[in-house]
Design a protein around this motif. Structure first.
Motif, PDB file in Angstrom:
ATOM      1  N   ALA A  57       0.824  -1.212   0.000  1.00  9.51           N
ATOM      2  CA  ALA A  57       0.000   0.000   0.000  1.00  9.51           C
ATOM      3  C   ALA A  57       0.856   1.259   0.000  1.00  9.51           C
ATOM      4  N   ARG A  58       2.064   1.161   0.547  1.00 16.78           N
ATOM      5  CA  ARG A  58       2.975   2.305   0.608  1.00 16.78           C
ATOM      6  C   ARG A  58       3.881   2.399  -0.613  1.00 16.78           C
ATOM      7  N   ALA A  59       3.889   1.386  -1.454  1.00 16.96           N
ATOM      8  CA  ALA A  59       4.867   1.302  -2.542  1.00 16.96           C
ATOM      9  C   ALA A  59       4.656   2.399  -3.583  1.00 16.96           C
ATOM     10  N   LEU A  60       5.782   2.946  -4.052  1.00 15.56           N
ATOM     11  CA  LEU A  60       5.753   3.904  -5.154  1.00 15.56           C
ATOM     12  C   LEU A  60       5.656   3.182  -6.491  1.00 15.56           C
ATOM     13  N   ALA A  61       6.206   1.969  -6.536  1.00 13.83           N
ATOM     14  CA  ALA A  61       6.159   1.156  -7.752  1.00 13.83           C
ATOM     15  C   ALA A  61       6.293  -0.307  -7.357  1.00 13.83           C
ATOM     16  N   VAL A  62       5.617  -1.194  -8.105  1.00 13.29           N
ATOM     17  CA  VAL A  62       5.664  -2.636  -7.855  1.00 13.29           C
ATOM     18  C   VAL A  62       5.938  -3.356  -9.173  1.00 13.29           C
ATOM     19  N   THR A  63       6.960  -4.205  -9.159  1.00  9.14           N
ATOM     20  CA  THR A  63       7.285  -5.028 -10.326  1.00  9.14           C
ATOM     21  C   THR A  63       7.079  -6.485  -9.958  1.00  9.14           C
ATOM     22  N   GLU A  64       6.128  -7.131 -10.621  1.00  9.41           N
ATOM     23  CA  GLU A  64       5.829  -8.526 -10.299  1.00  9.41           C
ATOM     24  C   GLU A  64       6.891  -9.444 -10.884  1.00  9.41           C
ATOM     25  N   GLY A  65       7.362 -10.379 -10.077  1.00  6.89           N
ATOM     26  CA  GLY A  65       8.378 -11.324 -10.515  1.00  6.89           C
ATOM     27  C   GLY A  65       7.788 -12.686 -10.822  1.00  6.89           C
ATOM     28  N   ALA A  66       8.513 -13.466 -11.589  1.00 11.10           N
ATOM     29  CA  ALA A  66       8.036 -14.790 -11.978  1.00 11.10           C
ATOM     30  C   ALA A  66       8.489 -15.872 -11.015  1.00 11.10           C
ATOM     31  N   ASP A  67       9.333 -15.508 -10.054  1.00  7.38           N
ATOM     32  CA  ASP A  67       9.882 -16.497  -9.125  1.00  7.38           C
ATOM     33  C   ASP A  67       9.171 -16.503  -7.778  1.00  7.38           C
ATOM     34  N   GLY A  68       7.985 -15.900  -7.708  1.00  4.04           N
ATOM     35  CA  GLY A  68       7.261 -15.864  -6.438  1.00  4.04           C
ATOM     36  C   GLY A  68       7.637 -14.690  -5.568  1.00  4.04           C
ATOM     37  N   TRP A  69       8.469 -13.783  -6.109  1.00  4.89           N
ATOM     38  CA  TRP A  69       8.889 -12.595  -5.379  1.00  4.89           C
ATOM     39  C   TRP A  69       8.618 -11.357  -6.236  1.00  4.89           C
ATOM     40  N   ASP A  70       8.161 -10.283  -5.608  1.00  5.26           N
ATOM     41  CA  ASP A  70       7.940  -9.009  -6.286  1.00  5.26           C
ATOM     42  C   ASP A  70       8.972  -7.997  -5.795  1.00  5.26           C
ATOM     43  N   GLU A  71       9.239  -7.014  -6.629  1.00  2.00           N
ATOM     44  CA  GLU A  71      10.174  -5.955  -6.255  1.00  2.00           C
ATOM     45  C   GLU A  71       9.396  -4.665  -6.054  1.00  2.00           C
ATOM     46  N   LEU A  72       9.611  -4.028  -4.887  1.00  2.00           N
ATOM     47  CA  LEU A  72       8.885  -2.809  -4.536  1.00  2.00           C
ATOM     48  C   LEU A  72       9.846  -1.650  -4.333  1.00  2.00           C
ATOM     49  N   GLU A  73       9.386  -0.476  -4.680  1.00  2.00           N
ATOM     50  CA  GLU A  73      10.078   0.761  -4.336  1.00  2.00           C
ATOM     51  C   GLU A  73       9.203   1.485  -3.320  1.00  2.00           C
ATOM     52  N   ILE A  74       9.751   1.699  -2.123  1.00  2.00           N
ATOM     53  CA  ILE A  74       8.968   2.318  -1.057  1.00  2.00           C
ATOM     54  C   ILE A  74       9.730   3.499  -0.477  1.00  2.00           C
ATOM     55  N   PRO A  75       9.006   4.479   0.128  1.00  2.00           N
ATOM     56  CA  PRO A  75       9.680   5.626   0.751  1.00  2.00           C
ATOM     57  C   PRO A  75      10.591   5.163   1.879  1.00  2.00           C
ATOM     58  N   TYR A  76      11.749   5.801   1.983  1.00  2.00           N
ATOM     59  CA  TYR A  76      12.732   5.406   2.975  1.00  2.00           C
ATOM     60  C   TYR A  76      12.954   6.563   3.935  1.00  2.00           C
ATOM     61  N   GLY A  77      12.613   6.323   5.186  1.00  2.00           N
ATOM     62  CA  GLY A  77      12.825   7.316   6.230  1.00  2.00           C
ATOM     63  C   GLY A  77      13.205   6.626   7.519  1.00  2.00           C
ATOM     64  N   HIS A  78      13.392   7.407   8.550  1.00  2.00           N
ATOM     65  CA  HIS A  78      13.787   6.876   9.860  1.00  2.00           C
ATOM     66  C   HIS A  78      12.756   5.856  10.343  1.00  2.00           C
ATOM     67  N   GLY A  79      13.208   4.713  10.803  1.00  2.00           N
ATOM     68  CA  GLY A  79      12.325   3.705  11.354  1.00  2.00           C
ATOM     69  C   GLY A  79      11.881   2.644  10.372  1.00  2.00           C
ATOM     70  N   LEU A  80      12.243   2.783   9.101  1.00  2.00           N
ATOM     71  CA  LEU A  80      11.829   1.793   8.115  1.00  2.00           C
ATOM     72  C   LEU A  80      12.443   0.429   8.417  1.00  2.00           C
ATOM     73  N   ASP A  81      13.668   0.409   8.932  1.00  2.00           N
ATOM     74  CA  ASP A  81      14.309  -0.864   9.245  1.00  2.00           C
ATOM     75  C   ASP A  81      13.516  -1.647  10.290  1.00  2.00           C
ATOM     76  N   ALA A  82      13.010  -0.944  11.303  1.00  2.00           N
ATOM     77  CA  ALA A  82      12.219  -1.611  12.345  1.00  2.00           C
ATOM     78  C   ALA A  82      10.925  -2.163  11.765  1.00  2.00           C
ATOM     79  N   TRP A  83      10.335  -1.448  10.832  1.00  2.00           N
ATOM     80  CA  TRP A  83       9.079  -1.902  10.235  1.00  2.00           C
ATOM     81  C   TRP A  83       9.329  -3.137   9.354  1.00  2.00           C
ATOM     82  N   LEU A  84      10.398  -3.119   8.575  1.00  2.00           N
ATOM     83  CA  LEU A  84      10.681  -4.239   7.682  1.00  2.00           C
ATOM     84  C   LEU A  84      10.957  -5.522   8.452  1.00  2.00           C
ATOM     85  N   VAL A  85      11.546  -5.396   9.644  1.00  2.00           N
ATOM     86  CA  VAL A  85      11.841  -6.572  10.456  1.00  2.00           C
ATOM     87  C   VAL A  85      10.557  -7.325  10.811  1.00  2.00           C
TER      88      VAL A  85
END
Length: 318
Positions: free
Chosen positions: A262-290
């Motif tokens: 929902a936060r992604a600026l862009a989403v690229t669907e992959g064929a291997d079961g994984w997608d690539e996302l571009e998301i805003p990067y700010g303080h605290g993003l590392d804690a959220w990704l964990v």
């Protein structure tokens, strides 16, 4: 016991409001049955002092007067305990009605509804309510599901330090925090507390859903000044990366991480079961990704990837 105390407080209030001159402890003891039944002077004095403090906490203005003989007397003047007439226009009445509806899910619902009824009985205009749930599918709500909300709200109001156990997003176990609470604010469906963390000697913001166990009050005054303006929302937005000026690329397992999508600026669907996302990067993003565990992998930037790896290792160690 609660009824007996309420009756005793009511009798004391009536005595203090009904007298034209200060009444001594001796006179009050001879006028109120519960005081006459007290066993011993010490027991009466303790009961009277507690009752006097309770009435003052409820808002009754009690004056202490010393007469010519040096005897202390008490009275509550009617002019000091009478509120001025309340006048509200239609727009102000509508705003109060809306505010009362907002708290219907919280334990403040009874107090809000009762206050509104008293104002209407005193002549508050019946404004047209465009938010009436009978005529609209939308109704304002503030969700309050956390048990910590009410004790923290009272602690903020009374300026009382608190202690609670808090589990950070990256921690396996909660740790005890000693906090001087300033204010509560709701942001995107979650409640946050801002205050002074005594252990860290700095301002901190806590998410109420991560508070475990009971919130315990502590005696004593605040040790740090309370700021005039507490920017809870701006702080949380910054920690969540809302004010980010950079972007990060992550790989996200297909069908997972919908908040990230929902936060992604862009989403690229992959064929291997994984997608690539571009998301805003700010303080605290590392804690959220964990929080997404093995379903999210940081591609870049390198410093974000390193921070996430470090947090995951800390969690693994417990």
């Amino acid at each position: 016991m609660a009824i007996a105390k309420a009756e005793r407080l009511m009798n004391l209030a009536l005595c203090l409001l009904g007298t034209r001159r200060p009444l001594s402890k001796r006179e009050l003891r001879g006028s109120i049955e519960a005081y006459m039944e007290a066993t011993g002077e010490d027991a009466f004095n303790r009961m009277f002092e507690r009752d006097k403090d309770d009435l003052r906490e409820l808002g009754l203005v009690i004056e202490t007067v010393e007469n010519l003989d040096g005897e202390t007397g008490y009275l509550a003047r009617r002019d000091s305990n009478r509120l001025p007439p309340i006048t509200l226009d239609a727009e102000e009445a509508a705003a109060l009605g809306l505010a009362a509806k907002v708290w219907q899910q919280a334990r403040l619902a009874g107090a809000a509804s009762g206050a509104l009824q008293k104002l209407r009985a005193a002549g508050m205009p019946e404004a047209e309510d465009s938010y009436d749930s009978q005529h609209s599918a939308l109704e304002p709500r503030i969700p309050v599901h956390e048990a910590a909300f009410e004790p923290l709200m009272l602690a903020c109001r009374d300026r009382r330090p608190v202690v609670f156990d808090y589990r950070k997003a990256t921690a396996a176990r909660p740790e005890t925090r000693h906090v001087e609470p300033w204010t509560l604010e709701c942001w995107r469906g979650h409640w946050y507390l801002a205050g002074w963390d005594r252990d860290r000697g700095a301002e901190r913001v806590f998410r109420l859903s991560r508070i475990t166990g009971k919130v315990r009050s502590r005696a004593g005054a605040f040790t740090a000044p309370v700021p005039d303006v507490v920017t809870v929302r701006e702080t949380v937005e910054s920690w969540a990366g809302e004010t980010a000026t950079r972007s990060a690329r992550i790989r996200l397992r297909a069908g997972c991480g919908y908040p990230l999508r929902a936060r992604a600026l862009a989403v690229t669907e992959g064929a291997d079961g994984w997608d690539e996302l571009e998301i805003p990067y700010g303080h605290g993003l590392d804690a959220w990704l964990v929080e997404f565990g093995p379903d999210a992998v940081v591609l870049e930037p390198a410093d974000l990837r390193a921070d996430v790896v470090e947090r995951l290792r800390a969690v693994a160690k417990g």
